[in-house]
Motif scaffolding. Structure first.
Motif, PDB file in Angstrom:
ATOM      1  N   HIS A  64     -21.266   2.355  48.126  1.00 24.89           N
ATOM      2  CA  HIS A  64     -21.440   3.333  49.192  1.00 24.89           C
ATOM      3  C   HIS A  64     -20.740   2.870  50.467  1.00 24.89           C
ATOM      4  CE1 HIS A  64     -24.577   5.789  47.124  1.00 24.89           C
ATOM      5  NE2 HIS A  64     -24.660   4.662  46.415  1.00 24.89           N
ATOM      6  N   ALA A  65     -20.074   3.791  51.111  1.00 31.13           N
ATOM      7  CA  ALA A  65     -19.352   3.476  52.336  1.00 31.13           C
ATOM      8  C   ALA A  65     -20.337   3.100  53.437  1.00 31.13           C
ATOM      9  CB  ALA A  65     -18.510   4.675  52.772  1.00 31.13           C
ATOM     10  N   PRO A  66     -20.049   2.038  54.204  1.00 26.19           N
ATOM     11  CA  PRO A  66     -20.923   1.678  55.323  1.00 26.19           C
ATOM     12  C   PRO A  66     -20.955   2.791  56.366  1.00 26.19           C
ATOM     13  CG  PRO A  66     -19.435  -0.134  54.773  1.00 26.19           C
ATOM     14  CD  PRO A  66     -18.956   1.068  54.021  1.00 26.19           C
ATOM     15  N   MET A  67     -22.099   2.935  57.026  1.00 25.34           N
ATOM     16  CA  MET A  67     -22.243   3.993  58.024  1.00 25.34           C
ATOM     17  C   MET A  67     -22.362   3.445  59.440  1.00 25.34           C
ATOM     18  SD  MET A  67     -21.873   6.467  56.040  1.00 25.34           S
ATOM     19  CE  MET A  67     -22.088   7.779  57.247  1.00 25.34           C
ATOM     20  N   GLY A  68     -22.348   2.124  59.604  1.00 30.53           N
ATOM     21  CA  GLY A  68     -22.381   1.537  60.935  1.00 30.53           C
ATOM     22  C   GLY A  68     -21.016   1.615  61.599  1.00 30.53           C
ATOM     23  N   PRO A  69     -20.936   1.375  62.903  1.00 27.54           N
ATOM     24  CA  PRO A  69     -19.655   1.474  63.604  1.00 27.54           C
ATOM     25  C   PRO A  69     -18.666   0.394  63.159  1.00 27.54           C
ATOM     26  CG  PRO A  69     -21.359   0.604  65.053  1.00 27.54           C
ATOM     27  CD  PRO A  69     -22.047   1.050  63.814  1.00 27.54           C
ATOM     28  N   GLY A  70     -17.389   0.741  63.176  1.00 22.47           N
ATOM     29  CA  GLY A  70     -16.347  -0.183  62.749  1.00 22.47           C
ATOM     30  C   GLY A  70     -16.428  -0.452  61.264  1.00 22.47           C
ATOM     31  N   LEU A  71     -16.299  -1.709  60.874  1.00 18.72           N
ATOM     32  CA  LEU A  71     -16.454  -2.066  59.465  1.00 18.72           C
ATOM     33  C   LEU A  71     -17.884  -1.815  58.988  1.00 18.72           C
ATOM     34  CD1 LEU A  71     -14.305  -5.322  59.426  1.00 18.72           C
ATOM     35  CD2 LEU A  71     -13.806  -3.238  58.126  1.00 18.72           C
ATOM     36  N   GLY A  72     -18.822  -1.848  59.900  1.00 19.67           N
ATOM     37  CA  GLY A  72     -20.182  -1.414  59.583  1.00 19.67           C
ATOM     38  C   GLY A  72     -21.010  -2.416  58.816  1.00 19.67           C
ATOM     39  N   VAL A  73     -20.636  -3.702  58.859  1.00 17.98           N
ATOM     40  CA  VAL A  73     -21.411  -4.746  58.188  1.00 17.98           C
ATOM     41  C   VAL A  73     -21.689  -5.862  59.182  1.00 17.98           C
ATOM     42  CG1 VAL A  73     -20.552  -4.241  55.872  1.00 17.98           C
ATOM     43  CG2 VAL A  73     -19.278  -5.826  57.343  1.00 17.98           C
ATOM     44  N   GLU A  74     -22.691  -6.685  58.849  1.00 19.42           N
ATOM     45  CA  GLU A  74     -23.096  -7.765  59.744  1.00 19.42           C
ATOM     46  C   GLU A  74     -22.498  -9.076  59.271  1.00 19.42           C
ATOM     47  OE1 GLU A  74     -27.172  -9.902  61.495  1.00 19.42           O
ATOM     48  OE2 GLU A  74     -27.314  -8.135  60.167  1.00 19.42           O
ATOM     49  N   ILE A  75     -21.674  -9.677  60.098  1.00 20.66           N
ATOM     50  CA  ILE A  75     -21.089 -10.978  59.785  1.00 20.66           C
ATOM     51  C   ILE A  75     -22.147 -12.060  59.980  1.00 20.66           C
ATOM     52  CG2 ILE A  75     -19.346 -12.658  60.536  1.00 20.66           C
ATOM     53  CD1 ILE A  75     -17.610 -10.232  61.363  1.00 20.66           C
ATOM     54  N   ASP A  76     -22.139 -13.056  59.091  1.00 20.41           N
ATOM     55  CA  ASP A  76     -23.092 -14.156  59.183  1.00 20.41           C
ATOM     56  C   ASP A  76     -22.526 -15.223  60.122  1.00 20.41           C
ATOM     57  OD1 ASP A  76     -24.923 -16.188  58.824  1.00 20.41           O
ATOM     58  OD2 ASP A  76     -25.093 -15.894  56.655  1.00 20.41           O
ATOM     59  N   PHE A  77     -22.696 -15.000  61.413  1.00 27.22           N
ATOM     60  CA  PHE A  77     -22.145 -15.921  62.407  1.00 27.22           C
ATOM     61  C   PHE A  77     -22.806 -17.293  62.341  1.00 27.22           C
ATOM     62  CE2 PHE A  77     -21.150 -11.739  64.322  1.00 27.22           C
ATOM     63  CZ  PHE A  77     -19.785 -11.900  64.482  1.00 27.22           C
ATOM     64  N   ASP A  78     -24.077 -17.347  61.934  1.00 34.67           N
ATOM     65  CA  ASP A  78     -24.741 -18.647  61.803  1.00 34.67           C
ATOM     66  C   ASP A  78     -24.085 -19.472  60.703  1.00 34.67           C
ATOM     67  OD1 ASP A  78     -26.516 -18.035  63.824  1.00 34.67           O
ATOM     68  OD2 ASP A  78     -28.089 -17.322  62.458  1.00 34.67           O
ATOM     69  N   LEU A  79     -23.779 -18.848  59.579  1.00 30.29           N
ATOM     70  CA  LEU A  79     -23.095 -19.550  58.486  1.00 30.29           C
ATOM     71  C   LEU A  79     -21.732 -20.052  58.949  1.00 30.29           C
ATOM     72  CD1 LEU A  79     -22.801 -18.579  54.780  1.00 30.29           C
ATOM     73  CD2 LEU A  79     -20.718 -18.888  56.090  1.00 30.29           C
ATOM     74  N   ILE A  80     -21.009 -19.203  59.664  1.00 25.26           N
ATOM     75  CA  ILE A  80     -19.679 -19.585  60.151  1.00 25.26           C
ATOM     76  C   ILE A  80     -19.768 -20.767  61.099  1.00 25.26           C
ATOM     77  CG2 ILE A  80     -17.728 -18.799  61.552  1.00 25.26           C
ATOM     78  CD1 ILE A  80     -18.172 -16.003  60.288  1.00 25.26           C
ATOM     79  N   GLU A  81     -20.751 -20.748  61.993  1.00 22.83           N
ATOM     80  CA  GLU A  81     -20.909 -21.845  62.944  1.00 22.83           C
ATOM     81  C   GLU A  81     -21.263 -23.146  62.221  1.00 22.83           C
ATOM     82  OE1 GLU A  81     -20.785 -23.855  66.442  1.00 22.83           O
ATOM     83  OE2 GLU A  81     -20.165 -21.777  66.076  1.00 22.83           O
ATOM     84  N   ARG A  82     -22.130 -23.056  61.203  1.00 20.00           N
ATOM     85  CA  ARG A  82     -22.507 -24.263  60.462  1.00 20.00           C
ATOM     86  C   ARG A  82     -21.322 -24.877  59.720  1.00 20.00           C
ATOM     87  NH1 ARG A  82     -26.783 -20.995  58.743  1.00 20.00           N
ATOM     88  NH2 ARG A  82     -25.903 -20.921  56.633  1.00 20.00           N
ATOM     89  N   ASN A  83     -20.378 -24.037  59.315  1.00 18.88           N
ATOM     90  CA  ASN A  83     -19.265 -24.500  58.493  1.00 18.88           C
ATOM     91  C   ASN A  83     -17.937 -24.472  59.242  1.00 18.88           C
ATOM     92  OD1 ASN A  83     -20.435 -24.800  55.576  1.00 18.88           O
ATOM     93  ND2 ASN A  83     -21.290 -22.884  56.357  1.00 18.88           N
ATOM     94  N   LYS A  84     -18.018 -24.446  60.583  1.00 22.94           N
ATOM     95  CA  LYS A  84     -16.805 -24.321  61.391  1.00 22.94           C
ATOM     96  C   LYS A  84     -15.935 -25.566  61.267  1.00 22.94           C
ATOM     97  CE  LYS A  84     -17.159 -24.225  65.931  1.00 22.94           C
ATOM     98  NZ  LYS A  84     -17.407 -23.689  67.295  1.00 22.94           N
ATOM     99  N   ILE A  85     -14.643 -25.313  61.083  1.00 23.27           N
ATOM    100  CA  ILE A  85     -13.646 -26.390  61.017  1.00 23.27           C
ATOM    101  C   ILE A  85     -12.917 -26.533  62.343  1.00 23.27           C
ATOM    102  CG2 ILE A  85     -11.529 -27.162  59.884  1.00 23.27           C
ATOM    103  CD1 ILE A  85     -12.478 -25.560  57.402  1.00 23.27           C
ATOM    104  N   ALA A  86     -12.539 -25.399  62.922  1.00 21.02           N
ATOM    105  CA  ALA A  86     -11.778 -25.437  64.184  1.00 21.02           C
ATOM    106  C   ALA A  86     -11.840 -24.076  64.848  1.00 21.02           C
ATOM    107  CB  ALA A  86     -10.331 -25.831  63.926  1.00 21.02           C
ATOM    108  N   GLU A  87     -11.694 -24.073  66.156  1.00 17.43           N
ATOM    109  CA  GLU A  87     -11.577 -22.844  66.958  1.00 17.43           C
ATOM    110  C   GLU A  87     -10.165 -22.829  67.534  1.00 17.43           C
ATOM    111  OE1 GLU A  87     -13.311 -19.289  68.394  1.00 17.43           O
ATOM    112  OE2 GLU A  87     -14.401 -20.876  67.343  1.00 17.43           O
ATOM    113  N   LEU A  88      -9.391 -21.787  67.203  1.00 19.09           N
ATOM    114  CA  LEU A  88      -7.974 -21.729  67.593  1.00 19.09           C
ATOM    115  C   LEU A  88      -7.728 -20.554  68.518  1.00 19.09           C
ATOM    116  CD1 LEU A  88      -6.434 -22.341  64.046  1.00 19.09           C
ATOM    117  CD2 LEU A  88      -6.999 -24.048  65.786  1.00 19.09           C
ATOM    118  N   ARG A  89      -6.855 -20.790  69.546  1.00 18.51           N
ATOM    119  CA  ARG A  89      -6.502 -19.724  70.478  1.00 18.51           C
ATOM    120  C   ARG A  89      -5.011 -19.782  70.772  1.00 18.51           C
ATOM    121  NH1 ARG A  89     -11.898 -19.630  72.021  1.00 18.51           N
ATOM    122  NH2 ARG A  89     -12.578 -17.529  72.575  1.00 18.51           N
TER     123      ARG A  89
END
Length: 371
Positions: free
Chosen positions: A346-371
């Motif tokens: 089923h197509a997501p109905m939230g705004p944009g991609l409409g899904v929740e990214i697991d930012f806590d998981l990303i932070e726990r497994n972060k390798i580098a922040e690039l800009r």
């Protein structure tokens, strides 16, 4: 509203289950990838605080530097809603930037646009439907019996189709197809993806067998750029041919395939064809010639979500691919795409991609922040 930042967070993807799609077998343990990888979270921010996201795959640590060096200057200070203008300017760098790098920026821009409008991306594109039948797309199995067991399992759970990634040994592959068809019975949709495994005589022999077995399509039997032999093969078979997944190129790479009548359906995804914008151009090109544009899996969770939005917004895509094993494709979201009891996604109905990214998981497994 202007873009005032673009960053990439590299993060580890751990405990990927062993799997293979390209081993020449019946089973090739050497074809299994490493059980760890990495992704990049691309974040585009505006001066009024709206963020758009995507996942950068394909070896994110290698792809991130050219994205920041070549594409970040294109979008900084620009209107994020001018996607076509930005896309065309990114294409001017196509000789030095791969499609999946442009694709990551493009998906994030679409996510940002949906959030700015308060609508899911498929609404911005023009929703055609809100659900799509899913098929299970096998990894390479160790035996004929394992393919049968897997096909029966997904059929029993209500999925609407099953695709075989076979041994890529043509006589053995015919046995797999015959045995799986006998097990699931007539009428259950089956597909074969031979992943560029045959020469022309082998492809013709296998094609005639699965044609008689009433398979839905015959995917990538020949080399990815073998237009001459694809044209010959299509003239000899009635089963639809599905090619053009590779090479990683742009939507205009489809032109010789259409001109030479070398395939029945076109194939693409947001990584290999340069984002949502590139896929839409390809889908509309296919529609103009009465062809399906069957969307490939995305290689990561956010790409697959982007594919679901595209599929919901076009008429000429019949299926949603779920590549197995799930643990090698799903990572980084709080809740991923799931197939319902009737075999639909089923197509997501939230705004944009409409899904929740697991930012806590990303932070726990972060390798580098690039800009």
């Amino acid at each position: 509203m202007k873009i005032d930042d673009l960053s990439i967070t590299l993060f580890a993807w751990k405990d990927i289950p062993p799997h293979s799609y390209l081993g020449r077998g019946p089973f090739d343990p050497a074809g299994k990838p490493n059980r760890a990888g990495e992704l990049g979270l691309v974040t585009i921010r505006t001066d009024d605080g709206i963020e758009g996201h995507s996942f950068l795959g394909m070896g994110a640590s290698i792809a991130a530097p050219p994205l920041l060096r070549m594409l970040k200057p294109v979008v900084m200070g620009r209107d994020p809603l001018a996607r076509e203008q930005l896309y065309q300017e990114m294409l001017e760098r196509r000789l030095v930037v791969q499609p999946w790098v442009v694709g990551a920026v493009d998906v994030a821009l679409w996510d940002l646009a949906g959030k700015a409008a308060g609508e899911p991306i498929h609404r911005l594109l023009g929703t055609y439907r809100e659900k799509l039948p899913a098929y299970a797309s096998s990894e390479q199995q160790p035996s004929v019996e394992a393919y049968v067991d897997q096909a029966l399992s997904y059929q029993g759970n209500g999925w609407q189709g099953y695709k075989i990634h076979p041994f890529r040994v043509w006589r053995d592959d015919m046995e797999i197809c015959r045995t799986v068809r006998e097990a699931v019975g007539d009428g259950f949709p089956l597909m074969l993806d031979s992943t560029w495994g045959y020469d022309y005589p082998q492809a013709l022999r296998v094609g005639k067998v699965i044609e008689e077995l009433d398979f839905e399509w015959y995917e990538d039997p020949l080399g990815d750029q073998d237009i001459y032999n694809y044209t010959k093969l299509r003239q000899q078979l009635r089963i639809p041919i599905l090619a053009t997944e590779f090479p990683g190129a742009w939507y205009d790479s489809f032109a010789p395939w259409i001109y030479n009548q070398a395939t029945d359906y076109l194939r693409g995804d947001v990584a290999l064809k340069g984002g949502i914008t590139g896929c839409l151009k390809a889908a509309h090109l296919a529609e103009g010639f009465g062809m399906n544009f069957e969307i490939h899996h995305g290689g990561n969770s956010l790409n697959n979500v982007a594919h679901l939005h595209i599929s919901a917004a076009i008429r000429n895509c019949e299926w949603f691919e779920v590549l197995l094993p799930a643990g090698a494709q799903k990572y980084g979201l709080v809740e991923d795409i799931e197939v319902d009891a009737e075999g639909y996604v089923h197509a997501p109905m939230g705004p944009g991609l409409g899904v929740e990214i697991d930012f806590d998981l990303i932070e726990r497994n972060k390798i580098a922040e690039l800009r």
